[in-house]
Enzyme design. Structure first.
Site, PDB file in Angstrom:
ATOM      1  N   ASN A  18       0.870  -1.175   0.000  1.00  0.00           N
ATOM      2  CA  ASN A  18       0.000   0.000   0.000  1.00  0.00           C
ATOM      3  C   ASN A  18       0.911   1.230   0.000  1.00  0.00           C
ATOM      4  O   ASN A  18       1.474   1.593   1.022  1.00  0.00           O
ATOM      5  CB  ASN A  18      -0.880  -0.044   1.260  1.00  0.00           C
ATOM      6  CG  ASN A  18      -1.720   1.209   1.428  1.00  0.00           C
ATOM      7  OD1 ASN A  18      -1.817   2.036   0.524  1.00  0.00           O
ATOM      8  ND2 ASN A  18      -2.342   1.351   2.597  1.00  0.00           N
ATOM      9  N   LYS A  20       0.151   4.241  -0.354  1.00  0.00           N
ATOM     10  CA  LYS A  20      -0.489   5.443   0.227  1.00  0.00           C
ATOM     11  C   LYS A  20      -0.227   6.657  -0.679  1.00  0.00           C
ATOM     12  O   LYS A  20      -0.131   6.497  -1.887  1.00  0.00           O
ATOM     13  CB  LYS A  20      -0.002   5.660   1.666  1.00  0.00           C
ATOM     14  CG  LYS A  20      -0.168   4.389   2.502  1.00  0.00           C
ATOM     15  CD  LYS A  20      -0.031   4.609   3.969  1.00  0.00           C
ATOM     16  CE  LYS A  20      -0.205   3.276   4.701  1.00  0.00           C
ATOM     17  NZ  LYS A  20      -0.210   3.407   6.141  1.00  0.00           N
ATOM     18  N   HIS A 107      -9.607   1.448   4.713  1.00  0.00           N
ATOM     19  CA  HIS A 107      -8.356   1.638   5.448  1.00  0.00           C
ATOM     20  C   HIS A 107      -8.609   2.633   6.585  1.00  0.00           C
ATOM     21  O   HIS A 107      -9.367   3.590   6.426  1.00  0.00           O
ATOM     22  CB  HIS A 107      -7.261   2.155   4.519  1.00  0.00           C
ATOM     23  CG  HIS A 107      -5.907   2.116   5.136  1.00  0.00           C
ATOM     24  ND1 HIS A 107      -5.491   3.070   6.043  1.00  0.00           N
ATOM     25  CD2 HIS A 107      -4.898   1.219   5.033  1.00  0.00           C
ATOM     26  CE1 HIS A 107      -4.276   2.755   6.453  1.00  0.00           C
ATOM     27  NE2 HIS A 107      -3.885   1.641   5.856  1.00  0.00           N
ATOM     28  N   GLU A 109      -6.982   5.015   7.622  1.00  0.00           N
ATOM     29  CA  GLU A 109      -6.704   6.421   7.245  1.00  0.00           C
ATOM     30  C   GLU A 109      -7.884   7.011   6.472  1.00  0.00           C
ATOM     31  O   GLU A 109      -8.206   8.185   6.622  1.00  0.00           O
ATOM     32  CB  GLU A 109      -5.392   6.499   6.441  1.00  0.00           C
ATOM     33  CG  GLU A 109      -4.192   6.262   7.358  1.00  0.00           C
ATOM     34  CD  GLU A 109      -2.980   5.644   6.679  1.00  0.00           C
ATOM     35  OE1 GLU A 109      -2.931   5.585   5.437  1.00  0.00           O
ATOM     36  OE2 GLU A 109      -2.084   5.176   7.412  1.00  0.00           O
ATOM     37  N   GLU A 179      -5.605  -4.590  10.625  1.00  0.00           N
ATOM     38  CA  GLU A 179      -4.593  -3.556  10.828  1.00  0.00           C
ATOM     39  C   GLU A 179      -4.915  -2.738  12.074  1.00  0.00           C
ATOM     40  O   GLU A 179      -5.706  -1.786  12.007  1.00  0.00           O
ATOM     41  CB  GLU A 179      -4.559  -2.608   9.629  1.00  0.00           C
ATOM     42  CG  GLU A 179      -4.182  -3.284   8.323  1.00  0.00           C
ATOM     43  CD  GLU A 179      -3.550  -2.296   7.351  1.00  0.00           C
ATOM     44  OE1 GLU A 179      -2.505  -2.647   6.789  1.00  0.00           O
ATOM     45  OE2 GLU A 179      -4.067  -1.178   7.174  1.00  0.00           O
ATOM     46  N   GLY A 185       2.261   2.494  10.726  1.00  0.00           N
ATOM     47  CA  GLY A 185       3.239   3.566  10.545  1.00  0.00           C
ATOM     48  C   GLY A 185       3.943   3.987  11.828  1.00  0.00           C
ATOM     49  O   GLY A 185       4.617   5.014  11.854  1.00  0.00           O
ATOM     50  N   SER A 225       3.151  -1.857  10.497  1.00  0.00           N
ATOM     51  CA  SER A 225       4.587  -1.944  10.762  1.00  0.00           C
ATOM     52  C   SER A 225       5.169  -3.322  10.500  1.00  0.00           C
ATOM     53  O   SER A 225       6.121  -3.740  11.180  1.00  0.00           O
ATOM     54  CB  SER A 225       4.905  -1.482  12.187  1.00  0.00           C
ATOM     55  OG  SER A 225       4.539  -0.118  12.357  1.00  0.00           O
TER      56      SER A 225
HETATM   57  P1  PGA Z   1       2.672   0.410   7.665  1.00  0.00           P
HETATM   58  O1  PGA Z   1       1.229   0.606   6.977  1.00  0.00           O
HETATM   59  O2  PGA Z   1       3.227  -0.876   7.139  1.00  0.00           O
HETATM   60  O3  PGA Z   1       3.455   1.615   7.206  1.00  0.00           O
HETATM   61  O4  PGA Z   1       2.451   0.381   9.125  1.00  0.00           O
HETATM   62  C1  PGA Z   1       0.367  -0.477   6.769  1.00  0.00           C
HETATM   63  C2  PGA Z   1      -0.930  -0.003   6.182  1.00  0.00           C
HETATM   64  O5  PGA Z   1      -1.424   1.043   6.617  1.00  0.00           O
HETATM   65  O6  PGA Z   1      -1.487  -0.625   5.268  1.00  0.00           O
END
Ligand code: PGA
Length: 266
Positions: A18, A20, A107, A109, A179, A185, A225
């Site tokens: 992803n 983003k 997601h 976000e 998640e 992140g 992460s």
């Molecule tokens: P990350 O993001 O691996 O940077 O923690 C995962 C995601 O949000 O899909």
């Protein structure tokens, strides 16, 4: 084309990147070329998906097609209406024409910054499935919810609402990504036990919804992460079928190493 399961009935592992809101078109071409360069025939045993921003889909598609790559394309979001006056929105048909096989929905976000609700997630899931694009539906709790001991109930509700009205066959070819918000992140991943517990719970909720056959075929990913330092702990977990990778998917070598780990783990 891959199904959710392989010939022996085991679920095909998946590593999905992803990206983003990262990578301009020029940067996306470079990164996808680097990933494609790292890949080899063995990767076909893992379903590898990259989800760049909308503006990069066409150029990444061209890179993958030129290389006859087995890597698949996914989008990060979609709007459920087929067309019309929805400024800024992207339809399922638009993604389909660019050969997107997957699309992330729900997601955290999108939920947090763009007000995406479970009902909206459900509309997106149904619109995608109606045209054969497989949703990767995200769910996951905040630290507050975890501290209150409500994680499993919280994600169960997200799954029930997100998958509402979706039939067995469509569920079987879809993907859920667990998640936890606090792990995204932050560099602070869940423990493999927490991931396994949540992913197993998701599968049992789905089994109650549409039956254990479909639930057994549906992939459940862990995300938050996940990186080359911890993936080896997550990937062997029995209900973790791979990873949804954010930060580490922006580095071709790290992303490729994660695919190699997924190949070894199952
Ligand atoms: P990350 O993001 O691996 O940077 O923690 C995962 C995601 O949000 O899909």
């Amino acid at each position: 084309m891959f199904g959710s399961t392989q010939q022996d009935g085991t679920r095909t592992p998946m590593i999905a990147g992803n990206w983003k809101m990262n990578k301009t078109t020029v940067e996306a071409v470079t990164l996808s070329q680097q990933i494609s360069f790292e890949s080899d025939k063995a990767w076909e045993a893992v379903e590898v998906v990259i989800c760049p921003p909308f503006t990069d889909l066409k150029s990444v598609f061209n890179v993958l097609a030129f290389d006859h790559s087995s890597i698949k394309l996914g989008a990060q979001d979609v709007y459920w209406e087929p067309d019309g006056a929805y400024t800024g929105a992207i339809s399922v048909s638009m993604l389909k024409e660019l050969t997107c096989e997957y699309c992330i929905v729900g997601h955290s976000e999108r939920r947090e910054y763009f007000g995406e609700t479970d009902e909206m997630v459900n509309k997106k899931v149904k619109a995608l499935l109606a045209q054969g694009i497989r949703p990767i539906m995200c769910c996951g709790e905040s630290m507050e919810v975890r501290d209150a001991g409500e994680t499993l109930d919280f994600i169960a509700e997200q799954v029930r609402l997100g998958w509402a009205g979706v039939n067995e066959e469509d569920v079987a070819r879809s993907v859920i990504a667990y998640e936890p918000i606090w792990a995204i992140g932050t560099g602070r991943a869940a423990t493999p036990e927490q991931a396994q517990e949540a992913c197993a719970h998701i599968r049992s909720v789905v089994a109650d919804l549409v039956g254990s056959d479909a639930a057994g075929k549906m992939r459940v990913l862990y995300g938050g992460s996940m990186n080359t330092g911890n993936a080896e702990l997550f990937l062997p977990q029995s209900d973790v079928d791979g990873g949804l990778i954010g930060g580490a998917s922006l580095d071709a070598k790290a992303f490729s190493a994660l695919v190699e780990m997924a190949l070894k783990a199952k």
